[in-house]
Design a protein around this motif. Structure first.
Motif, short mmCIF file in Angstrom:
data_model
loop_
_atom_site.label_atom_id
_atom_site.label_comp_id
_atom_site.label_asym_id
_atom_site.label_seq_id
_atom_site.Cartn_x
_atom_site.Cartn_y
_atom_site.Cartn_z
N CYS A 4 70.10 54.20 72.56
CA CYS A 4 71.45 54.43 72.07
C CYS A 4 71.83 55.88 72.36
O CYS A 4 70.98 56.78 72.28
CB CYS A 4 71.55 54.17 70.57
SG CYS A 4 71.20 52.46 70.09
N PHE B 293 67.27 57.29 70.20
CA PHE B 293 68.64 57.79 70.30
C PHE B 293 68.66 59.10 71.07
O PHE B 293 67.77 59.95 70.93
CB PHE B 293 69.22 58.01 68.90
CG PHE B 293 70.71 58.11 68.86
CD1 PHE B 293 71.49 57.01 68.54
CD2 PHE B 293 71.36 59.31 69.14
CE1 PHE B 293 72.88 57.09 68.51
CE2 PHE B 293 72.73 59.41 69.12
CZ PHE B 293 73.50 58.30 68.80
N SER C 26 61.73 57.97 66.17
CA SER C 26 61.93 57.29 67.45
C SER C 26 60.61 56.72 67.93
O SER C 26 59.54 57.31 67.72
CB SER C 26 62.48 58.27 68.48
OG SER C 26 62.53 57.68 69.76
N CYS D 261 76.29 58.44 64.38
CA CYS D 261 75.15 58.44 65.31
C CYS D 261 73.83 58.26 64.54
O CYS D 261 73.03 57.38 64.86
CB CYS D 261 75.12 59.73 66.12
SG CYS D 261 76.40 59.82 67.39
N ASN D 262 73.59 59.10 63.55
CA ASN D 262 72.38 58.96 62.75
C ASN D 262 72.35 57.61 62.05
O ASN D 262 71.31 56.96 61.96
CB ASN D 262 72.30 60.08 61.73
CG ASN D 262 71.12 59.89 60.77
OD1 ASN D 262 69.98 60.17 61.09
ND2 ASN D 262 71.42 59.38 59.57
N PHE E 47 71.28 55.10 64.60
CA PHE E 47 69.88 55.35 64.94
C PHE E 47 68.97 54.81 63.84
O PHE E 47 67.99 54.11 64.11
CB PHE E 47 69.70 56.86 65.13
CG PHE E 47 68.33 57.33 65.54
CD1 PHE E 47 67.36 56.47 66.03
CD2 PHE E 47 68.02 58.69 65.45
CE1 PHE E 47 66.10 56.93 66.41
CE2 PHE E 47 66.77 59.16 65.82
CZ PHE E 47 65.81 58.28 66.29
N ALA F 270 65.58 59.76 62.40
CA ALA F 270 66.81 59.28 61.76
C ALA F 270 66.57 59.27 60.26
O ALA F 270 65.53 58.79 59.80
CB ALA F 270 67.15 57.87 62.24
#
Length: 213
Positions: free
Chosen positions: A66, A163, A113, A142-143, A146, A82
């Motif tokens: 992403c 991400f 991740s 975004c977070n 993620f 995240a």
């Protein structure tokens, strides 16, 4: 199978280079013989995860990358972690602005991740693409996305995901303003490099890429 995602424009912007780069990287990877798809996510809390989950069900990817825009950053940022926190400084595209709310009630404080970030960093350095490992993906959509991705992937142990934040595209900033930007073509190649690395590397490198603050 490879799934890439980017976001719709937000915050008054008319474009979002994360989506342009994600679509471009998918095309590059397909030309190399990979099965790759790109999906545009809404910049809306909740909805972004719903669209992402639907794509995961539809495509059943082995690797998920992403991407989102982080205006002001100068490098492609490989996000390490995240956190389970939504704290919106500005409303999303639907007017939502959650403050200090969990992404997933009762979920763990954070997810890491599962992509080989250090190996990807080395590959990006070798390709002369400005990059860094980032210790924060913010607390915006975004977070949120993620975290939602990694929460789903905990039940899909064979799927690796993560991400990446990209800077502004060159056309988004005024010349001479001093605001960092990168050509979209470079961001596109950066995402492709990260995916290629994930496909080729199982155990990540031990490479110092932390932060002192």
């Amino acid at each position: 199978m490879i799934l890439l995602t980017g976001f719709q424009p937000f915050g008054g912007e008319t474009t979002n280079p994360s989506w342009t780069a994600a679509g471009g990287a998918a095309a590059v990877l397909r030309a190399e013989g990979h099965d790759a798809q790109a999906v545009e996510l809404p910049c809306v809390f909740g909805e972004s995860i719903e669209v992402l989950e639907a794509a995961l069900e539809r495509y059943g990817p082995d690797v998920v990358l992403c991407a989102g825009q982080a205006g002001g950053r100068a490098r492609v940022s490989l996000e390490r972690i995240a956190i389970n926190c939504d704290d919106a400084r500005i409303p999303d595209n639907a007017g939502n602005a959650p403050v200090d709310e969990p992404v997933v009630p009762g979920g763990p404080a954070a997810y890491f991740s599962s992509l080989p970030l250090k190996a990807a960093l080395a590959a990006l350095d070798a390709a002369q693409i400005p990059a860094e490992v980032s210790q924060t993906a913010g607390t915006y959509v975004c977070n949120h996305t993620f975290y939602g991705l990694m929460n789903v992937l905990r039940l899909r142990p064979k799927t690796r995901g993560g991400f990446v934040h990209v800077p502004y595209a060159a056309g988004q900033v005024l010349r001479g303003s001093g605001t960092p930007s990168l050509p979209v073509e470079l961001m596109t190649e950066a995402l492709a490099v990260v995916v290629r690395t994930a496909l080729a590397v199982s155990a990540d490198l031990k490479l110092a890429a932390g932060a002192t603050h």
